[in-house]
Enzyme design. Structure first.
Site, mmCIF file in Angstrom:
data_model
loop_
_atom_site.group_PDB
_atom_site.id
_atom_site.type_symbol
_atom_site.label_atom_id
_atom_site.label_comp_id
_atom_site.label_asym_id
_atom_site.label_seq_id
_atom_site.Cartn_x
_atom_site.Cartn_y
_atom_site.Cartn_z
ATOM 1 N N CYS A 53 0.819 -1.217 0.000
ATOM 2 C CA CYS A 53 0.000 0.000 0.000
ATOM 3 C C CYS A 53 0.853 1.267 0.000
ATOM 4 O O CYS A 53 2.018 1.268 0.419
ATOM 5 C CB CYS A 53 -0.883 0.023 1.238
ATOM 6 S SG CYS A 53 -2.096 -1.282 1.290
ATOM 7 N N GLU A 55 0.625 3.849 1.943
ATOM 8 C CA GLU A 55 1.027 4.257 3.292
ATOM 9 C C GLU A 55 2.335 3.587 3.687
ATOM 10 O O GLU A 55 3.250 4.213 4.237
ATOM 11 C CB GLU A 55 -0.050 3.846 4.317
ATOM 12 C CG GLU A 55 -1.408 4.466 4.110
ATOM 13 C CD GLU A 55 -2.329 3.615 3.251
ATOM 14 O OE1 GLU A 55 -1.888 3.133 2.185
ATOM 15 O OE2 GLU A 55 -3.500 3.458 3.633
HETATM 16 O O1 LIG Z 1 -5.519 2.476 2.141
HETATM 17 C C1 LIG Z 1 -5.222 1.801 1.128
HETATM 18 C C2 LIG Z 1 -6.097 0.855 0.579
HETATM 19 C C3 LIG Z 1 -5.686 0.148 -0.540
HETATM 20 N N1 LIG Z 1 -4.454 0.369 -1.084
HETATM 21 C C4 LIG Z 1 -4.036 -0.342 -2.305
HETATM 22 C C5 LIG Z 1 -3.667 -1.787 -2.176
HETATM 23 C C6 LIG Z 1 -3.917 -2.278 -3.590
HETATM 24 O O2 LIG Z 1 -2.803 -1.953 -4.418
HETATM 25 C C7 LIG Z 1 -5.101 -1.445 -4.062
HETATM 26 C C8 LIG Z 1 -6.443 -2.145 -3.981
HETATM 27 O O3 LIG Z 1 -6.653 -2.635 -2.689
HETATM 28 O O4 LIG Z 1 -5.106 -0.291 -3.233
HETATM 29 C C9 LIG Z 1 -3.591 1.309 -0.561
HETATM 30 O O5 LIG Z 1 -2.502 1.544 -1.090
HETATM 31 N N2 LIG Z 1 -3.999 1.974 0.551
HETATM 32 ZN ZN LIG Z 2 -2.693 -0.789 3.478
#
Ligand SMILES: O=c1ccn([C@H]2C[C@H](O)[C@@H](CO)O2)c(=O)[nH]1
Ligand SMILES: [Zn+2]
Length: 132
Positions: A53, A55
């Site tokens: 993700c 974050e």
């Molecule tokens: O808070 C979030 C939620 C999802 N994702 C990403 C993970 C994946 O690449 C895509 C779909 O879940 O979004 C993030 O980066 N942050």
């Molecule tokens: Zn995440």
């Protein structure tokens, strides 16, 4: 660095995302105590469970550069409501960030959910739990 500016950077950070599978761009902007901002996008993988993700990308960039004290993080995605961080990111924030650190969640429509690390994961498993 005000909250609006950090949110704008999180929206800009969506351009860093590598999302060939979900096509769902997420951006994060992490503000350190020294005033530096680390950006992160989500980075996906053909082995889907390895997707990282936005974050965690921003946090791991900062932490691995030795920048370990954080003031705030903003996260942005094109969601109907302000984006909600996944459980893995909540756990990583609980590990690496102060419990009362500001987490600013937003979307492209301008919805904002301002919360904290501990509000996002009450009762987190922490290093204190590892003490026998
Ligand atoms: O808070 C979030 C939620 C999802 N994702 C990403 C993970 C994946 O690449 C895509 C779909 O879940 O979004 C993030 O980066 N942050
Ligand atoms: Zn995440």
């Amino acid at each position: 660095m005000d909250k609006q500016a950090l949110m704008a950077q999180a929206i800009e950070a969506r351009k860093l995302a590598y999302v060939p599978y979900s096509n769902f761009q997420v951006g994060a902007a992490l503000l350190t105590d020294s005033g530096k901002v680390y950006l992160g996008g989500n980075i996906e993988n053909a082995a889907y469970s390895l997707c990282n993700c936005a974050e965690r990308t921003a946090l791991f960039k900062a932490f691995s550069e030795g920048d370990k004290v954080y003031k705030a993080i903003a996260v942005a995605a094109d969601t109907p409501q302000a984006v909600s961080p996944c459980g893995a990111c909540r756990q990583v924030m609980a590990e690496l960030c102060p419990p009362d650190m500001v987490v600013i969640l937003t979307n492209l429509k301008g919805d904002v959910w301002e919360t904290t690390v501990s509000e996002l994961l009450p009762g987190a498993f922490t290093k204190e739990d590892l003490r026998g």
